[in-house]
Scaffold this motif. Structure first.
Motif, PDB file in Angstrom:
ATOM      1  N   ALA A 292      32.051  43.597  29.709  1.00 17.65           N
ATOM      2  CA  ALA A 292      31.814  44.083  28.351  1.00 17.65           C
ATOM      3  C   ALA A 292      31.174  43.008  27.484  1.00 17.65           C
ATOM      4  O   ALA A 292      30.270  43.292  26.677  1.00 17.65           O
ATOM      5  CB  ALA A 292      33.131  44.551  27.726  1.00 17.65           C
ATOM      6  N   HIS A 293      31.611  41.753  27.652  1.00 19.32           N
ATOM      7  CA  HIS A 293      31.044  40.668  26.860  1.00 19.32           C
ATOM      8  C   HIS A 293      29.581  40.433  27.231  1.00 19.32           C
ATOM      9  O   HIS A 293      28.725  40.185  26.364  1.00 19.32           O
ATOM     10  CB  HIS A 293      31.863  39.393  27.066  1.00 19.32           C
ATOM     11  CG  HIS A 293      31.483  38.272  26.153  1.00 19.32           C
ATOM     12  ND1 HIS A 293      30.595  37.282  26.506  1.00 19.32           N
ATOM     13  CD2 HIS A 293      31.856  37.996  24.877  1.00 19.32           C
ATOM     14  CE1 HIS A 293      30.446  36.438  25.510  1.00 19.32           C
ATOM     15  NE2 HIS A 293      31.202  36.841  24.496  1.00 19.32           N
ATOM     16  N   ALA A 294      29.304  40.512  28.528  1.00 20.86           N
ATOM     17  CA  ALA A 294      27.912  40.360  28.956  1.00 20.86           C
ATOM     18  C   ALA A 294      27.048  41.485  28.385  1.00 20.86           C
ATOM     19  O   ALA A 294      25.934  41.245  27.900  1.00 20.86           O
ATOM     20  CB  ALA A 294      27.842  40.348  30.481  1.00 20.86           C
ATOM     21  N   ALA A 295      27.548  42.722  28.429  1.00 18.53           N
ATOM     22  CA  ALA A 295      26.789  43.854  27.882  1.00 18.53           C
ATOM     23  C   ALA A 295      26.582  43.702  26.383  1.00 18.53           C
ATOM     24  O   ALA A 295      25.508  44.029  25.851  1.00 18.53           O
ATOM     25  CB  ALA A 295      27.521  45.157  28.185  1.00 18.53           C
ATOM     26  N   LEU A 296      27.583  43.179  25.697  1.00 16.09           N
ATOM     27  CA  LEU A 296      27.491  43.033  24.249  1.00 16.09           C
ATOM     28  C   LEU A 296      26.428  42.008  23.854  1.00 16.09           C
ATOM     29  O   LEU A 296      25.778  42.153  22.823  1.00 16.09           O
ATOM     30  CB  LEU A 296      28.861  42.636  23.695  1.00 16.09           C
ATOM     31  CG  LEU A 296      29.100  42.837  22.191  1.00 16.09           C
ATOM     32  CD1 LEU A 296      28.898  44.290  21.797  1.00 16.09           C
ATOM     33  CD2 LEU A 296      30.511  42.386  21.822  1.00 16.09           C
ATOM     34  N   ARG A 297      26.235  40.996  24.696  1.00 14.78           N
ATOM     35  CA  ARG A 297      25.196  40.009  24.380  1.00 14.78           C
ATOM     36  C   ARG A 297      23.855  40.366  25.023  1.00 14.78           C
ATOM     37  O   ARG A 297      22.910  39.588  24.978  1.00 14.78           O
ATOM     38  CB  ARG A 297      25.638  38.611  24.790  1.00 14.78           C
ATOM     39  CG  ARG A 297      25.876  38.393  26.264  1.00 14.78           C
ATOM     40  CD  ARG A 297      26.400  36.989  26.556  1.00 14.78           C
ATOM     41  NE  ARG A 297      26.622  36.775  27.978  1.00 14.78           N
ATOM     42  CZ  ARG A 297      25.680  36.420  28.846  1.00 14.78           C
ATOM     43  NH1 ARG A 297      24.431  36.215  28.439  1.00 14.78           N
ATOM     44  NH2 ARG A 297      25.958  36.253  30.125  1.00 14.78           N
ATOM     45  N   GLY A 298      23.798  41.553  25.652  1.00 17.53           N
ATOM     46  CA  GLY A 298      22.525  42.044  26.184  1.00 17.53           C
ATOM     47  C   GLY A 298      22.182  41.556  27.568  1.00 17.53           C
ATOM     48  O   GLY A 298      21.048  41.744  28.020  1.00 17.53           O
ATOM     49  N   ALA A 299      23.122  40.936  28.273  1.00 21.05           N
ATOM     50  CA  ALA A 299      22.857  40.416  29.620  1.00 21.05           C
ATOM     51  C   ALA A 299      23.176  41.475  30.666  1.00 21.05           C
ATOM     52  O   ALA A 299      23.963  42.389  30.436  1.00 21.05           O
ATOM     53  CB  ALA A 299      23.682  39.165  29.873  1.00 21.05           C
ATOM     54  N   SER A 300      22.576  41.318  31.831  1.00 23.05           N
ATOM     55  CA  SER A 300      22.827  42.262  32.925  1.00 23.05           C
ATOM     56  C   SER A 300      23.687  41.658  34.022  1.00 23.05           C
ATOM     57  O   SER A 300      24.043  42.352  34.971  1.00 23.05           O
ATOM     58  CB  SER A 300      21.492  42.724  33.524  1.00 23.05           C
ATOM     59  OG  SER A 300      20.736  41.602  33.970  1.00 23.05           O
TER      60      SER A 300
END
Length: 656
Positions: A292-300
């Motif tokens: 979720a944290h990765a998705a929130l910062r736009g990372a895949s």
């Protein structure tokens, strides 16, 4: 037009809480957020502000379970909702719900129950959805979650973990979807959650009011501006709110494609192993929160920083294996654990942090975790008590009779939940109070009309339920010179500490009265914060004369005041003394007679009392037995005050 909520973006401070809420908004499967902190720290304001940021939803018209019209639940009790033709399902668009669970809620209100009105009017078995159904695809906010009965907390945490609710009761069998962002708040001063329940919250955050003057000024300034013109204030933050809402929606869309590499998965496992957390829930929570944290910062792809953030929010409350463990996590220990998580071919497993409690620094001196330089309240002449003896697992100590007290796990009580023990002719107040067999029997006793069994209001029978209650356990500890022998006082404080642990598990209030020298002192007023009692016990002072009567009278006053504050909570008085009273309650009085007179007053008040006789030595006067007899209570001898038997002996004394 409704008043706009305080903007999420306008909240000052609390970065960990805001981040934890955003992560759960992106991925509700994380398991929710537990917010621990003092009152007046904007906990509820932030939760309501987050709910306003969640994307609008399309709901199947007429569905009481808020099914997604674009992907309806095939098992929905109000289904089937046709999805092969998008025009065949009537839609309504609405904001994500914010459902608040009050402290006084019942299990029927939470999970749903038999619709008694439809049963009587239509003669059909129908289900009335509860708050869990209303919260589907939204936010369920539970204020003071630590004050809820354990069975309610279990039910809502089960639903949060599984995403579904299963109801088997009152002749109905229903299952429906219930995916929501669970947020529970609590003030630790009012009592803790059991470790088993703590573990089931995905993330936990400690919040405190800022001590920085500029920050406090800004908080007040913004709040005053909002109260003066809510719409205008919200308009000032509209752009920031829109950006946050768009970030949540974009992260929700991106989440399924976020990859968790094996290297980071090993890092998660290594951190959880290093901190020796129980079970596997922590690993799963950190994995979900990292994605979720990765998705929130736009990372895949999940990276080390995502794991670090997730672990910092997911581990602190899982390290508390004991009610007296300090919450929180040592940042340096976390960094060391992350660094030691080697690549897959690393033959050396990560080592636990150096300190016994998983932190990087040694624990503070003293059993309470306080600095030795601190002076406890009421510190005065006398010697410091020795460290408590080895704690033990206490068996049940209870108040005799049947109470009607606060939910808990100690003494028998009449409750709104629990097992049904009999039926009553009084009509039930709600569906959950209906005694169905007795109701049917009453209707059958009137015979049939037209070959059918008819039901009238006069046939309704209520169910009497019996469960457990929490009590007020007030310890009265003799700290005089005759008790000051190191071995004896160590055994006494060790026994009290063990019973305090038992009180924590059984959700009691506890208080502590000590007496020595010139009089008695309320070392700790009745509280649900058992660790606070343990901290005061660790700083006990000993020595001086024995004002036993003053100690008992002070305890009586404490109980009288508490009875006015919390009349349903029955008291249990535990007196630890050798009975050698040397100070009378009045000039010219006899110390022992005055102590017995005080004990009789407690008996007249209906106080259940246990006297632990701490007298030892070749010459024994048996004065503690006189106190127990006057109080009409139980007596436990000092020879039986062993680490593995004292609580069982107290229980046996009551059962006799």
């Amino acid at each position: 037009m409704s008043t706009p909520v305080f903007p999420f973006s306008a909240v000052v401070g609390h970065p960990d809480l805001r981040l934890a809420l955003l992560l759960n908004a992106v991925h509700p499967g994380i398991g929710g957020v537990l917010v621990r902190g003092e009152k007046g720290t904007a906990k509820s304001t932030i939760v309501r502000a987050l709910a306003a940021l969640l994307p609008e939803q399309q709901v199947a018209e007429g569905c009481r379970f808020r099914c997604d019209a674009t992907a309806p639940d095939p098992a929905c009790p109000d289904g089937p909702h046709r999805s092969d033709d998008e025009h065949s399902v009537a839609l309504r668009t609405e904001r994500a719900p914010l459902v608040e669970l009050p402290v006084g809620a019942t299990e029927d209100r939470l999970v749903g129950s038999l619709d008694l009105e439809r049963v009587l009017q239509e003669g059909t078995s129908a289900f009335r959805p509860g708050l869990l159904a209303q919260a589907h695809r939204g936010v369920l906010y539970v204020d003071e979650v630590n004050l809820l009965p354990d069975h309610l907390v279990d039910s809502l945490l089960d639903a949060a973990a599984m995403g579904r609710v299963h109801v088997e009761r009152d002749g109905v069998s229903v299952t429906h979807a219930a995916r929501f962002l669970l947020v529970g708040t609590m003030n630790p001063e009012e009592g803790e959650l059991r470790p088993q329940l703590l573990d089931r919250f995905g993330l936990a955050v400690e919040v405190r009011a800022a001590r920085d003057v500029d920050t406090r000024v800004e908080v007040v300034r913004r709040r005053m501006a909002y109260e003066a013109d809510p719409a205008g204030f919200a308009a000032q933050w509209a752009d920031a709110e829109r950006e946050t809402a768009e970030a949540i929606a974009a992260a929700q869309q991106k989440l399924p494609a976020v990859e968790l590499p094996d290297a980071e998965l090993r890092r998660i496992a290594a951190v959880c192993a290093a901190f020796e957390v129980d079970g596997m829930r922590a690993d799963l929570v950190i994995a979900n929160a990292s994605r979720a944290h990765a998705a929130l910062r736009g990372a895949s792809v999940v990276e080390e920083e995502d794991v670090r953030v997730a672990a910092r929010l997911a581990l602190p409350h899982r390290r508390r294996r004991d009610p007296f463990d300090e919450p929180g996590i040592d940042e340096q220990a976390l960094e060391e654990a992350l660094d030691q998580a080697g690549p897959p071919d690393d033959p050396e497993p990560p080592q636990p942090p150096d300190s016994p409690d998983g932190g990087g620094a040694p624990p503070p001196s003293g059993a309470s975790g306080q600095s030795g330089a601190e002076r406890p309240a009421g510190d005065g002449p006398g010697r410091a008590a020795p460290p408590p003896g080895e704690p033990f697992r206490a068996r049940l100590l209870r108040v005799p009779g049947l109470g009607e007290g606060a939910p808990g796990r100690r003494s028998r009580a009449r409750t709104d939940s629990g097992r049904v023990v009999r039926a009553t002719t009084s009509a039930p107040r709600r569906a959950g109070d209906l005694h169905l067999p007795a109701t049917v029997a009453a209707a059958a006793g009137r015979g049939r009309t037209g070959g059918r069994l008819t039901l009238t209001a006069a046939d309704l029978r209520g169910a009497v339920r019996e469960g457990r209650e929490g009590n007020l356990v007030l310890f009265v500890v003799d700290a005089s010179g005759s008790m000051a022998a190191r071995k004896r006082m160590s055994a006494v404080t060790g026994a009290v500490l063990s019973l305090l642990r038992d009180a924590y598990q059984r959700r009691d209030k506890v208080g502590l009265v000590t007496f020595r020298a010139a009089g008695a002192e309320v070392a700790l007023p009745p509280t649900s914060s058992v660790p606070a009692a343990q901290a005061r016990l660790a700083h006990l002072r000993t020595g001086g004369r024995t004002p036993l009567a003053d100690g008992l009278l002070r305890a009586r006053t404490v109980l009288q005041v508490e009875r006015l504050r919390d009349p349903r909570r029955r008291p249990l008085l535990v007196v630890l003394t050798d009975g050698r009273a040397t100070v009378a309650a009045r000039p010219g009085g006899d110390p022992v007679r005055d102590a017995c007179r005080a004990a009789r007053l407690l008996a007249a008040d209906g106080v259940a009392t246990v006297v632990v006789d701490c007298e030892s030595g070749p010459v024994r006067l048996g004065l503690a037995a006189q106190i127990a007899e006057a109080a009409q209570g139980a007596l436990v001898g000092i020879g039986e005050l062993s680490a593995d038997r004292v609580a069982g002996i107290v229980h046996a004394a009551w059962a006799a």
